[in-house]
Design an enzyme around this catalytic site. Structure first.
Site, short mmCIF file in Angstrom:
data_model
loop_
_atom_site.label_atom_id
_atom_site.label_comp_id
_atom_site.label_asym_id
_atom_site.label_seq_id
_atom_site.Cartn_x
_atom_site.Cartn_y
_atom_site.Cartn_z
N SER A 1 3.83 -47.34 118.81
CA SER A 1 3.39 -47.92 120.09
C SER A 1 4.29 -49.08 120.46
CB SER A 1 1.96 -48.44 119.97
OG SER A 1 1.60 -49.20 121.11
N TYR B 1 -4.38 -53.03 115.42
CA TYR B 1 -3.63 -51.91 115.99
C TYR B 1 -2.12 -52.20 115.95
CZ TYR B 1 -2.12 -48.51 119.56
OH TYR B 1 -1.48 -47.49 120.24
N1 LIG Z 1 -2.10 -43.78 125.59
C1 LIG Z 1 -1.23 -44.74 125.43
O1 LIG Z 1 -0.90 -45.46 126.38
C2 LIG Z 1 -0.57 -45.00 124.10
C3 LIG Z 1 0.38 -46.02 124.01
C4 LIG Z 1 1.00 -46.26 122.81
C5 LIG Z 1 0.67 -45.50 121.69
N2 LIG Z 1 -0.27 -44.52 121.79
C6 LIG Z 1 -0.57 -43.76 120.58
O2 LIG Z 1 -0.54 -42.38 120.87
C7 LIG Z 1 -1.43 -41.68 119.99
C8 LIG Z 1 -2.34 -40.81 120.82
O3 LIG Z 1 -3.01 -41.65 121.73
P1 LIG Z 1 -3.92 -41.11 122.93
O4 LIG Z 1 -3.81 -42.14 123.99
O5 LIG Z 1 -3.58 -39.69 123.23
O6 LIG Z 1 -5.34 -41.29 122.23
P2 LIG Z 1 -6.76 -40.68 122.55
O7 LIG Z 1 -6.77 -40.01 123.88
O8 LIG Z 1 -7.72 -41.78 122.27
O9 LIG Z 1 -6.86 -39.56 121.39
C9 LIG Z 1 -6.90 -39.95 120.05
C10 LIG Z 1 -6.94 -38.72 119.18
O10 LIG Z 1 -7.04 -39.14 117.81
C11 LIG Z 1 -8.14 -38.46 117.20
N3 LIG Z 1 -8.75 -39.35 116.22
C12 LIG Z 1 -9.21 -40.62 116.43
N4 LIG Z 1 -9.74 -41.11 115.29
C13 LIG Z 1 -9.61 -40.14 114.35
C14 LIG Z 1 -9.97 -40.05 112.99
N5 LIG Z 1 -10.61 -41.04 112.34
N6 LIG Z 1 -9.70 -38.89 112.33
C15 LIG Z 1 -9.10 -37.87 112.97
N7 LIG Z 1 -8.72 -37.90 114.24
C16 LIG Z 1 -8.98 -39.02 114.93
C17 LIG Z 1 -9.08 -38.12 118.36
O11 LIG Z 1 -9.84 -36.94 118.10
P3 LIG Z 1 -11.39 -36.98 117.62
O12 LIG Z 1 -12.10 -37.93 118.53
O13 LIG Z 1 -11.83 -35.56 117.69
O14 LIG Z 1 -11.34 -37.45 116.22
C18 LIG Z 1 -8.10 -37.82 119.49
O15 LIG Z 1 -7.67 -36.48 119.43
C19 LIG Z 1 -2.18 -42.77 119.20
O16 LIG Z 1 -1.57 -42.93 117.93
C20 LIG Z 1 -1.97 -44.02 120.04
O17 LIG Z 1 -2.03 -45.19 119.26
C21 LIG Z 1 -0.91 -44.25 122.97
#
Ligand SMILES: NC(=O)c1ccc[n+]([C@@H]2O[C@H](COP(=O)([O-])OP(=O)(O)OC[C@H]3O[C@@H](n4cnc5c(N)ncnc54)[C@H](OP(=O)(O)O)[C@@H]3O)[C@@H](O)[C@H]2O)c1
Length: 243
Positions: free
Chosen positions: A141, A155
């Site tokens: 991130s 985080y």
């Molecule tokens: N969106 C952004 O702007 C952004 C920016 C920088 C980095 N990121 C990174 O990108 C990645 C994906 O982010 P996103 O925005 O797509 O997140 P999201 O929409 O919140 O999705 C998170 C995913 O992780 C799974 N998850 C969460 N806790 C878990 C656990 N304990 N065990 C197994 N699975 C788990 C969730 O599935 P379940 O609920 O089914 O477990 C979901 O599929 C993350 O690593 C995040 O830190 C995102």
């Protein structure tokens, strides 16, 4: 016909992970997905249910135990492991959890999901990755490299550690023929975003949120032969959020 390629992806049920499954499925890959919820039949990719492993990555024991199940489903070869699952807990009323107030349990929980699960899975599946001369992509991130107004300290430090882990893994997995890289998204339109993100977006040079597909495309590139000499890198996908 060449053998079908296979990927293991954590956090596939929403956001960036969801877009990544769609991208790789469209290219003919088989995708094994891992997340806490059971497979959602609304997910539009083929074979989703039998390729889903329901697992809480916050539990080291459950993650280690899941390796055997994943190995069985793989049958010896793994072309890509994408460590995408991540959590960003907030304080009461959505407050940013800082270094002074984050309790150690929360901090540890974040590290298990965002950091330790990545290395547990990668080293557990190293033989399969090596057999396919595959690659690993860790999703870090922008918050790993600078203080972010919403992402908390647990985080941010977990993502900084994951970036360092990427370099360390690239060093150790390279001799096995396995490339290891990271991508660092900025503000991507998913459920992880906090209210107030629109203020950040107004100031971005590209003046818009990124789309999950735009991140999935970079993951695709890193797992493809087009990236065959890229390892130990962290690619930023953030619409020039630095300036
Ligand atoms: N969106 C952004 O702007 C952004 C920016 C920088 C980095 N990121 C990174 O990108 C990645 C994906 O982010 P996103 O925005 O797509 O997140 P999201 O929409 O919140 O999705 C998170 C995913 O992780 C799974 N998850 C969460 N806790 C878990 C656990 N304990 N065990 C197994 N699975 C788990 C969730 O599935 P379940 O609920 O089914 O477990 C979901 O599929 C993350 O690593 C995040 O830190 C995102």
């Amino acid at each position: 016909m060449s053998e079908q390629k296979v990927m293991v992806l954590t956090g596939a049920s929403r956001g960036i992970g969801h877009a990544t499954v769609k991208r790789f499925s469209a290219e003919g890959w088989r995708v094994l997905t891992c997340s806490r919820q059971a497979f959602d039949p609304r997910c539009p990719w083929p074979g989703g249910e039998e390729n889903h492993i329901q697992i809480d990555l916050a539990s080291p024991d459950a993650t280690i135990a899941a390796i055997a199940t994943i190995k069985e489903k793989l049958g010896g070869r793994l072309n890509a492991l994408v460590n995408n699952a991540g959590i960003s807990p907030k304080g009461p009323g959505g407050a940013r959890l800082n270094t002074l107030e984050t309790d150690l349990r929360t901090w540890g929980h974040v590290f298990h999901v965002n950091f330790f699960a990545s290395i547990v899975l990668a080293r557990g599946l190293k033989d399969e990755l090596s057999a396919a001369r595959g690659s690993v992509v860790n999703v870090t991130s922008i918050a790993g490299a600078r203080v972010h107004p919403f992402a908390g300290a647990a985080y941010a430090t977990s993502k900084a550690a994951l970036a360092a882990l990427t370099r360390e893994m690239a060093h150790d997995f390279g001799p096995m023929g396995v490339r290891v890289n990271a991508i660092a998204p900025g503000e991507i339109e998913t459920s992880i975003l906090s209210p107030g993100t629109e203020k950040i977006v107004e100031k971005l040079p590209l003046q818009r949120l990124g789309q999950p597909k735009e991140v999935a495309d970079v993951i695709w590139f890193l797992c493809s032969d087009q990236a065959s000499y890229i390892s130990g890198s962290e690619i930023e996908v953030n619409g020039a959020q630095h300036v």
